[in-house]
Write a protein that holds these residues in place. Structure first.
Motif, PDB file in Angstrom:
ATOM      1  N   THR A  90       0.819  -1.219   0.000  1.00 22.83           N
ATOM      2  CA  THR A  90       0.000   0.000   0.000  1.00 22.83           C
ATOM      3  C   THR A  90       0.853   1.269   0.000  1.00 22.83           C
ATOM      4  O   THR A  90       0.338   2.355   0.268  1.00 22.83           O
ATOM      5  CB  THR A  90      -0.947   0.021   1.220  1.00 22.83           C
ATOM      6  OG1 THR A  90      -0.164   0.029   2.426  1.00 22.83           O
ATOM      7  CG2 THR A  90      -1.905  -1.157   1.207  1.00 22.83           C
ATOM      8  N   GLY A  91       2.125   1.126  -0.279  1.00 24.21           N
ATOM      9  CA  GLY A  91       2.995   2.294  -0.299  1.00 24.21           C
ATOM     10  C   GLY A  91       3.113   2.969   1.055  1.00 24.21           C
ATOM     11  O   GLY A  91       3.277   4.184   1.137  1.00 24.21           O
ATOM     12  N   GLY A  92       2.995   2.189   2.108  1.00 21.22           N
ATOM     13  CA  GLY A  92       3.109   2.722   3.459  1.00 21.22           C
ATOM     14  C   GLY A  92       1.818   3.303   4.017  1.00 21.22           C
ATOM     15  O   GLY A  92       1.811   3.877   5.097  1.00 21.22           O
ATOM     16  N   HIS A  93       0.717   3.146   3.293  1.00 22.48           N
ATOM     17  CA  HIS A  93      -0.549   3.706   3.758  1.00 22.48           C
ATOM     18  C   HIS A  93      -1.244   2.842   4.796  1.00 22.48           C
ATOM     19  O   HIS A  93      -2.198   3.294   5.427  1.00 22.48           O
ATOM     20  CB  HIS A  93      -1.503   3.961   2.589  1.00 22.48           C
ATOM     21  CG  HIS A  93      -1.043   5.078   1.710  1.00 22.48           C
ATOM     22  ND1 HIS A  93      -0.960   6.387   2.131  1.00 22.48           N
ATOM     23  CD2 HIS A  93      -0.618   5.079   0.435  1.00 22.48           C
ATOM     24  CE1 HIS A  93      -0.516   7.138   1.151  1.00 22.48           C
ATOM     25  NE2 HIS A  93      -0.290   6.370   0.112  1.00 22.48           N
ATOM     26  N   MET A  94      -0.789   1.600   4.970  1.00 18.53           N
ATOM     27  CA  MET A  94      -1.343   0.736   6.015  1.00 18.53           C
ATOM     28  C   MET A  94      -0.213   0.316   6.940  1.00 18.53           C
ATOM     29  O   MET A  94       0.911   0.093   6.496  1.00 18.53           O
ATOM     30  CB  MET A  94      -2.039  -0.486   5.424  1.00 18.53           C
ATOM     31  CG  MET A  94      -3.344  -0.127   4.733  1.00 18.53           C
ATOM     32  SD  MET A  94      -4.344  -1.557   4.308  1.00 18.53           S
ATOM     33  CE  MET A  94      -5.007  -1.995   5.903  1.00 18.53           C
ATOM     34  N   THR A  95      -0.568   0.213   8.220  1.00 19.29           N
ATOM     35  CA  THR A  95       0.425  -0.143   9.225  1.00 19.29           C
ATOM     36  C   THR A  95      -0.218  -0.931  10.360  1.00 19.29           C
ATOM     37  O   THR A  95      -1.417  -0.790  10.604  1.00 19.29           O
ATOM     38  CB  THR A  95       1.105   1.125   9.788  1.00 19.29           C
ATOM     39  OG1 THR A  95       2.112   0.729  10.736  1.00 19.29           O
ATOM     40  CG2 THR A  95       0.120   2.055  10.470  1.00 19.29           C
ATOM     41  N   GLY A  96       0.587  -1.716  11.017  1.00 18.14           N
ATOM     42  CA  GLY A  96       0.143  -2.440  12.199  1.00 18.14           C
ATOM     43  C   GLY A  96       0.647  -1.814  13.482  1.00 18.14           C
ATOM     44  O   GLY A  96       0.469  -2.380  14.563  1.00 18.14           O
ATOM     45  N   LEU A  97       1.263  -0.640  13.381  1.00 20.71           N
ATOM     46  CA  LEU A  97       1.749   0.043  14.589  1.00 20.71           C
ATOM     47  C   LEU A  97       0.585   0.446  15.485  1.00 20.71           C
ATOM     48  O   LEU A  97      -0.468   0.848  14.986  1.00 20.71           O
ATOM     49  CB  LEU A  97       2.542   1.298  14.201  1.00 20.71           C
ATOM     50  CG  LEU A  97       3.858   1.085  13.465  1.00 20.71           C
ATOM     51  CD1 LEU A  97       4.396   2.429  12.966  1.00 20.71           C
ATOM     52  CD2 LEU A  97       4.867   0.402  14.377  1.00 20.71           C
ATOM     53  N   PRO A  98       0.757   0.405  16.800  1.00 21.70           N
ATOM     54  CA  PRO A  98      -0.317   0.844  17.697  1.00 21.70           C
ATOM     55  C   PRO A  98      -0.548   2.351  17.585  1.00 21.70           C
ATOM     56  O   PRO A  98       0.373   3.106  17.280  1.00 21.70           O
ATOM     57  CB  PRO A  98       0.186   0.459  19.087  1.00 21.70           C
ATOM     58  CG  PRO A  98       1.653   0.245  18.952  1.00 21.70           C
ATOM     59  CD  PRO A  98       1.930  -0.084  17.521  1.00 21.70           C
ATOM     60  N   GLY A  99      -1.793   2.759  17.834  1.00 22.41           N
ATOM     61  CA  GLY A  99      -2.124   4.178  17.822  1.00 22.41           C
ATOM     62  C   GLY A  99      -3.162   4.566  16.792  1.00 22.41           C
ATOM     63  O   GLY A  99      -3.525   5.725  16.678  1.00 22.41           O
TER      64      GLY A  99
END
Length: 138
Positions: A90-99
């Motif tokens: 997703t080109g960095g548009h999705m993440t599993g980082l908390p917050g």
């Protein structure tokens, strides 16, 4: 089958209330934050980089808000095994980082909020305070 359905939207008043509550919570931790709020389709509704927040955290906060709105769940719901692949796809548009948390009202997702610049626990606490300020589902 109906060709339309009713839906709720986040108002500008709600966005301002969320930003204010998030700022207050971040200040209570002594940790300036980047705060991003999007609607259910990922459109930016409000954001702020508090004085002293890490400028690159604005990008992660946006990704967290987009992810939460897209999956209608906390960003940490993305399984560890696929987090890197989803981020790359997703080109960095999705993440599993908390917050990142979805903004849910009576079970309907109307947006997402993403917080970045603190620890994962601080980011979640700030997002939760913003949701509580508008009576969103927690």
């Amino acid at each position: 089958m109906s060709p339309t359905q009713p839906s709720r939207i986040l108002t500008h008043d709600a966005v301002m209330t969320m930003l204010s509550a998030a700022i207050a919570e971040a200040e209570s931790h002594g940790q300036p934050q980047c705060i991003v709020i999007v609607d259910a389709s990922g459109e930016l509704l409000g954001e702020i980089r508090m004085t002293g927040a890490k400028f690159l955290s604005r990008k992660s906060a946006r990704s967290k808000a987009l992810t939460a709105a897209s999956i209608r769940a906390a960003t940490t719901a993305i399984p560890d095994a696929v987090r890197q692949a989803i981020g790359m796809a997703t080109g960095g548009h999705m993440t599993g980082l908390p917050g990142g948390l979805p903004i849910m009202i009576e079970g309907e997702c109307i947006g997402g909020i993403g917080i970045g610049s603190g620890s994962g626990d601080q980011d979640v606490a700030v997002a939760t305070a913003a949701l509580k300020a508008i009576g969103a589902d927690i």
